[in-house]
Scaffold this active site. Sequence first.
Site, PDB file in Angstrom:
ATOM      1  N   ASP A 131       0.855  -1.189   0.000  1.00 37.71           N
ATOM      2  CA  ASP A 131       0.000   0.000   0.000  1.00 37.71           C
ATOM      3  C   ASP A 131       0.896   1.246   0.000  1.00 37.71           C
ATOM      4  OD1 ASP A 131      -2.208  -1.581   0.105  1.00 37.71           O
ATOM      5  OD2 ASP A 131      -2.723  -1.135   2.183  1.00 37.71           O
ATOM      6  N   ARG A 179      -2.944  -1.923  -7.946  1.00 37.54           N
ATOM      7  CA  ARG A 179      -4.248  -1.448  -7.492  1.00 37.54           C
ATOM      8  C   ARG A 179      -4.279   0.065  -7.727  1.00 37.54           C
ATOM      9  NH1 ARG A 179      -4.465  -1.662  -1.566  1.00 37.54           N
ATOM     10  NH2 ARG A 179      -4.725  -3.898  -1.796  1.00 37.54           N
TER      11      ARG A 179
END
Length: 340
Positions: A131, A179
Amino acid sequence: MGLTRDFFITLSQNQALNSAAKRWGLKLGAQSVVAGTNIEEMIASVKKLNAQGISATVDNLGEFVYEREEALKAKEEILAVIQALHDHQVDAHISLKPTQLGLDISYNFCLENLREIIEKANQYGIFVNFDTEDYGHLQPTFDLIDELSADYNNIGTVIQAYFYHSMENIKKYKDFRLRIVKGAYKEPEHLAYQDKKDIDENYIKLIEYHLLNGKFTSIATHDHHIINHVKQFVKQHNIPKDKFEFQMLYGFRKDLQLQLVKEGFHFCTYVPFGNDWFGYFMRRLAERPQNLSLIAKQIFNKKTNTAIGVGALALILMRANKKRKKHTAKQRKCSGNYKK
């Protein structure tokens, strides 16, 4: 709605609220957005998702760690999560934040923690997603990916659409599973788009580029307008469904998640677990304040105005924290009197 992005960002960075939330969160309904506080509860949640045809990316909540012991504890917890995913043979992979594993302590310390995690995940064929966080940690995170990808191919990362230079990064990492998100931190105007319209336009550009040129695209959004746009785009360009997936957060738009699965699309739910939920949740609201209305009924009383609800949540946590401090101070005073 009257609630601004800055409001949620401010709440997410309030250490007193974060600390209080760890103790009081489940009593305030945090279970609606967090899939349990331990591995056993998380696995049960993932199994329920799998039974509905939904895969999961699991986040052992935590970030911005400044003590080595805490980072090492987080590493062991993530290793235990990987083992549990393997033992239970669930359809899930890992999402992690480098700051949770010591990036603010030492780059090399963080690198070695990540290497141990990725090595174990690689042995079990489990994908690990990095992330991305605030701008100050962005380049170090990419540096970690560059180093580790020389030895492992089971890693990917996140591209945030609000940064002006995101197209450059998506081109650089087009051979990675990515992502794509809009972005959930407060960034200055010289680095990032501030207007929702500009962010949405860049978000769609990034998605389209990676769908046409990239390895695999995870489209992380609750916005049905963007989802419908993607549906049309992949149809027009004959992009196979195994080249992408839609992603949403645990507890958000459940009906739409199931509808997309029913339509034959790959779907992955972002599954956070643990007690360190408050900052995570506030940033999700900052990313898209409309998210609040999506789950307000699950967190607050149905008759509670959503704005009042969030304000009440913050107030309850602040009061709980003040009571704890007052109680601690009283104990110390009594302890001091006893010693005399």
